[in-house]
Design an enzyme around this catalytic site. Structure first.
Site, PDB file in Angstrom:
ATOM      1  CG  HIS A 268     -16.542  79.682  39.737  1.00  0.00           C
ATOM      2  ND1 HIS A 268     -17.616  78.869  39.919  1.00  0.00           N
ATOM      3  CD2 HIS A 268     -15.759  79.045  38.819  1.00  0.00           C
ATOM      4  CE1 HIS A 268     -17.507  77.800  39.142  1.00  0.00           C
ATOM      5  NE2 HIS A 268     -16.386  77.894  38.467  1.00  0.00           N
ATOM      6  CE  LYS A 368      -9.486  78.732  32.280  1.00  0.00           C
ATOM      7  NZ  LYS A 368      -9.738  77.641  33.232  1.00  0.00           N
TER       8      LYS A 368
END
Ligand code: BG6
Length: 519
Positions: A268, A368
């Site tokens: 990504h 995260k």
């Protein structure tokens, strides 16, 4: 002939004769065989997306979806399982009539990925479907929604099962992660090449299906005013942030082996970087765009151990609070060993050593359990050569261009203007474009998988990665992964959930007299 009217962003309506109704391309009848048809990806994304496409009338009259997985179940039981998934993960507007229309096309094969016999059963199914279609030939799409460990068995069996691949117009969709490093990706590509020609292979990265990611190329190359500034002479630096507030959900087993670089950076993030940094393609066609992307990866400055130690930062989240909710640390998540050294945070400073970008740092960060979910690219322009005006409003960079990917899809240009009054004060204001506000009612944001599945059905590979691109992306990150794996982090966890990552991440940009964007 009347001139084309301009879209007035603030009027909210589209000009009468600007035809942007969705393209309706007539599609061949198709059968999609989903290996791993009852797994997480199938339930959360693929089947809800296919149901949605059926609801939107975007699928041809004749199609079938065959879930292929190891559990024993009947077609009826499979439909029940998928119905629940669509209700839970779909667009929130479950329509029983649409469901009934869609579910008639759903079938199930209970088979083992390594069992030749299962592929004979699959051949039989395809044969039967193909005979019954009125408008042949049949397109067959194999979707690999399985962990990488099963790919070898599936491709081996498909290669010896001629009816599975030769009789039909076949395509294969392969999910990320595409290998674990460059050499395994090359190996995987070789294995696939034995069965399918490269123009049949669709390597999916769902970021490329996001509307705002596609818009990066439109923004850069459909507007002549930005491109002349898009280089080292005017740009001071670029920041790319892919911040997630989510943890690893139920994917501990996968994530423990992958870590943040394989999960997000290799795919990504490098896709976003390439779209921002690439040269204009000579045409808007798959291979022209992919050629330019590969050139970007090839010119990223190679990183040796010393560079990696100085200009990359890794982190792992400990417990903390997000949205007033206590969340566990990474090491307390399901399927994660208590001494895990898997990184969940990455930050780095990269250089692209070409004519356009020489000397311009690209600061990347992703993680995260960060404070917020934000994906954004910001282009920080240089200061004017002479400081004529002062500001008490703390303007550091009068010109900043922000491409907001999610959760708010917007483009915002920050400029400095004169503050009204007798003084000569510079004041920061924004010129904004937001899909939500400027095209109300006209913004159907296709879900990433919606766009990508349709493209594959139509045979358009523009938004899929090419073999050399995947390998070039691995070449960028492989040295980081191996350096990190060879020098285990002793200080994990090093950032509490709900923060912006370890302090060292601020240092790699702070040392250059710059700072990360904050929200
Ligand atoms: C996936 C990663 O590819 O992308 C996940 O495996 C991550 O770990 C997800 O959460 C992020 O996607 P999005 O569309 O929510 O930004």
């Amino acid at each position: 002939m009347p001139g084309k009217p301009l879209i007035h962003a603030s009027s909210g309506s589209l000009p009468e004769f600007c035809d942007i109704s969705p393209e309706r391309v007539s599609m061949q009848p198709f059968t999609m065989v989903i290996f791993g048809g009852s797994g997480d990806l199938s339930k959360r994304k693929l089947l809800p997306t296919l149901y949605h496409l059926c609801k939107e009338d975007s699928l041809p009259e004749e199609y079938s979806v065959i879930g292929f997985a190891s559990s024993e179940r009947t077609d009826e039981e499979y439909r029940e399982l998928i119905k629940k998934a669509v209700q839970e993960f779909g667009d929130g507007q479950f329509d029983i009539k649409c469901w009934e229309r869609f579910s008639r096309h759903l079938h199930y094969i209970s088979g083992k990925f390594d069992d030749e016999n299962s592929y004979k059963i699959l051949s039989g199914h395809l044969e039967k479907i193909s005979k019954s279609v009125k408008k042949g030939p049949l397109d067959v799409i194999y979707y690999m929604a399985v962990p990488p460990a099963h790919l070898r068995d599936i491709f081996n069996n498909l290669s010896s099962c001629d009816t599975c691949r030769e009789k039909y117009n076949t395509r294969v969709i392969v999910e990320k992660p595409f290998g674990r490093d460059r050499s395994s990706a090359t190996e995987l590509n070789r294995m696939i090449a034995k069965v399918f020609e490269d123009d049949r292979v669709y390597r999916i990265d769902h970021y490329l299906g996001k509307e705002t990611v596609q818009n990066i190329l439109f923004f850069r190359f459909a507007n002549s005013i930005f491109e002349p500034l898009w280089n080292r002479r005017y740009i001071d630096h670029v920041q790319i942030t892919v911040a997630e507030s989510l943890g690893i959900e139920n994917r501990g087993r996968f994530y423990e082996k992958a870590g943040v670089v394989r999960d997000i950076v290799q795919n990504h993030m490098l896709q976003l970087l390439a779209l921002v940094a690439m040269e204009p393609p000579i045409g808007f066609e798959a291979d022209f765009i992919r050629n330019e992307k590969v050139k970007v990866y090839d010119t990223i400055r190679p990183m040796d151990a010393e560079y990696i130690d100085s200009f990359t930062v890794r982190g792992q989240y400990g417990n903390g609070t997000i949205n007033n909710r206590e969340v566990p640390g990474f090491r307390e998540e399901k399927d994660i060993p208590s001494g895990s050294i898997t990184p969940t945070f990455f930050a780095a400073k990269l250089f692209i050593d070409n004519w356009r970008w020489a000397g311009v740092p690209f600061y990347l960060r992703t993680g995260k359990r960060l404070a917020k979910r934000v994906t954004e690219i910001s282009i920080h322009f240089r200061q004017p050569p002479l400081k004529l005006f002062s500001s008490t409003c703390g303007i550091r960079e009068p010109n900043l261009l922000v491409l907001g990917i999610q959760p708010r899809e917007k483009i915002s240009l920050h400029i400095g203007v004169k503050h009204p009054g007798v003084g000569n004060q510079l004041y920061p204001v924004n010129m904004n474009f937001s899909y939500e506000e400027d095209m109300p009612g006209n913004t159907h944001f296709a879900l990433p998988y919606e766009r990508l599945l349709l493209d594959c059905m139509k045979g358009d590979r523009t938004l899929f990665a090419r073999q050399d691109g995947i390998e070039a992306m691995w070449s960028v990150v492989d040295p980081i992964i191996s350096r990190w794996e060879n020098t285990p982090a002793l200080h994990f966890p090093n950032y509490p959930a709900g923060t912006w990552g370890p302090k060292e991440a601020d240092d790699i940009i702070g040392r250059d007299g710059r700072q990360w964007r904050t929200w």
